[in-house]
Design an enzyme around this catalytic site. Sequence first.
Site, PDB file in Angstrom:
ATOM      1  CE  LYS A 306      -4.009  -2.178   2.220  1.00 12.46           C
ATOM      2  NZ  LYS A 306      -3.457  -3.444   2.717  1.00 12.46           N
TER       3      LYS A 306
HETATM    4  O1  S5P Z   1      -9.503  -2.972   2.505  1.00 15.21           O
HETATM    5  C1  S5P Z   1      -8.687  -3.854   2.685  1.00 15.21           C
HETATM    6  C2  S5P Z   1      -7.579  -3.959   1.859  1.00 15.21           C
HETATM    7  C3  S5P Z   1      -6.731  -5.045   2.042  1.00 15.21           C
HETATM    8  S1  S5P Z   1      -5.496  -5.290   0.873  1.00 15.21           S
HETATM    9  N1  S5P Z   1      -8.873  -4.780   3.638  1.00 15.21           N
HETATM   10  C4  S5P Z   1      -8.017  -5.813   3.854  1.00 15.21           C
HETATM   11  O2  S5P Z   1      -8.291  -6.628   4.734  1.00 15.21           O
HETATM   12  N2  S5P Z   1      -6.905  -5.934   3.077  1.00 15.21           N
HETATM   13  C5  S5P Z   1      -5.907  -7.014   3.275  1.00 15.21           C
HETATM   14  O3  S5P Z   1      -6.555  -8.256   2.961  1.00 15.21           O
HETATM   15  C6  S5P Z   1      -5.399  -7.123   4.687  1.00 15.21           C
HETATM   16  O4  S5P Z   1      -4.202  -6.402   4.844  1.00 15.21           O
HETATM   17  C7  S5P Z   1      -5.188  -8.616   4.856  1.00 15.21           C
HETATM   18  O5  S5P Z   1      -3.891  -8.922   4.393  1.00 15.21           O
HETATM   19  C8  S5P Z   1      -6.192  -9.253   3.924  1.00 15.21           C
HETATM   20  C9  S5P Z   1      -7.463  -9.754   4.583  1.00 15.21           C
HETATM   21  O6  S5P Z   1      -7.211 -10.776   5.468  1.00 15.21           O
HETATM   22  P1  S5P Z   1      -8.374 -11.591   6.225  1.00 15.21           P
HETATM   23  O7  S5P Z   1      -7.579 -12.464   7.142  1.00 15.21           O
HETATM   24  O8  S5P Z   1      -9.227 -10.618   6.957  1.00 15.21           O
HETATM   25  O9  S5P Z   1      -9.091 -12.382   5.149  1.00 15.21           O
END
Ligand code: S5P
Length: 485
Positions: A306
């Site tokens: 990011k």
């Molecule tokens: O808006 C966002 C953007 C990103 S890239 N929300 C997110 O959660 N992410 C990323 O996606 C976050 O940094 C993490 O690596 C992943 C989601 O992970 P989860 O474990 O919640 O599925």
Amino acid sequence: MDTNKIESLIVSLFKVDGVKFGSFTLKSGLVSPVYFDLRVIVSYPEILKTVSDLVGEEVARHKAAENVDLICGVPYTALPVASLVSVTQGVPMVLKRKEQKTYGTGNLVEGSFSPGDRCILIEDVVTSGGSVVETADALRHIGLKVDHAIVILDRCQGADFHLARNGVGFTALIRMEQLLNVLLGKGLIDSRQRDQVVTFLAENQLFDPAFADVVSKKFLPRVKCPLSVKLVGIMEKKSSNLCLSVDLGGWEEVLEAVEAVGSKVCMVKTHVDTIGLKGVKVIAEFWGKLKALSIKHDFLIMEDRKFGDIGSTTLEQLKSKPFEISKWADLVTVHGISGPGVLTAIEKLGLGDKFGAVLIAEMSSENNIPSLLPEYKNLIYKMAEGEYSPLVAGFVSQARPLAGNSTPYALQFTPGVSLNSGTGGDGLGQVYNSVENAVLLRGADVIIVGRGILAQPKAEWTQVAEQFRTRGWAAFKERISSTFD
Ligand code: S5P
């Protein structure tokens, strides 16, 4: 091709258990009533000789037409066959490694060749034809021409379609239908066993030509970024719009997870600064291994750093040690807050269509600022249009921009996805939606999943990823078919 020789080869393969009937769980998780294991032929010199004579006859035809300079066996089963054919037909061979060496010359392909040499591939069994295409891509990458493969056995599940789309014609010594007929005719299987395989094949075609038509004629022409086109190709090939967000504490575990889930995903997303990498050497070893896994399993790598600074700083951050992100990632996430300079920085890297950006338009977390400022989101969506569209693979968002049909189509990458139908959170602001909600209602092309898979016991990672893959892909096909038809 000599039908008698082929028929006796089919019988011999059956007798040495190269072909088995029963119930077999394939690598993909599918349960198949027939299984081929042509690795056994190395233990039967007469069979190995018959196979290599038959493949050799095909190579000889190409040699007579002067359209073969080299042959290459797809590792590993076809390697002894390719070696024998090379010797008997007098056509040199190249050897493609399964994994790229991280020491010495680091060659992925061994042997002598000149750019433009025409290479015929030799493979044992094709299901989707994925390994053939992967090998063809690796050889094309180093300047060889690859437009034909000779295959011992075609399972007839769609490899012809997949190979043709990737510019590889193929000849199969044995096709499934012929195999079944010969074995039935000789009384080695009964009609119930034949019918089970016929039903399995009808129900398990890996490609849907009608959907592929929509993708190639209506969807892809609107996608302007070459990396997105590549990604969509991988998605179709693997029937997957799943991106694994490999957020684990240690880099060895990260590689373990990628190995377990790699066959199910179109992309792997890293946070390279969170996985305990210490020192430039270890970091290079890590990305070398990750890159090798991306070739083995065919997925893109997105580093989720990011970036959000002014262009010149972003450029340095992308290149500089210790992480050297631009050397190994295909895509990076960037904020558009500093304006298009961040995209100019990516252009300045000079990596052409090998490297691109995914803009953060909106986040998944509660009360994230862009979601409160629609105007901000719209400005980010606009950055994916116009002059920067070839560089921008898409945006991270929870909704598609409202746009006319003439605008370029940027892919939407949506995190915050779970298998459950209700929404929920993680206590730190993350908000989850079901797979169908994310794809059908919110417009996700790629679903980003981390803890939905990796918070499960290790032994379940592959199987849980498979659930995300099937549900995500079904929803994606449904939305794309209705949006672009
Ligand atoms: O808006 C966002 C953007 C990103 S890239 N929300 C997110 O959660 N992410 C990323 O996606 C976050 O940094 C993490 O690596 C992943 C989601 O992970 P989860 O474990 O919640 O599925």
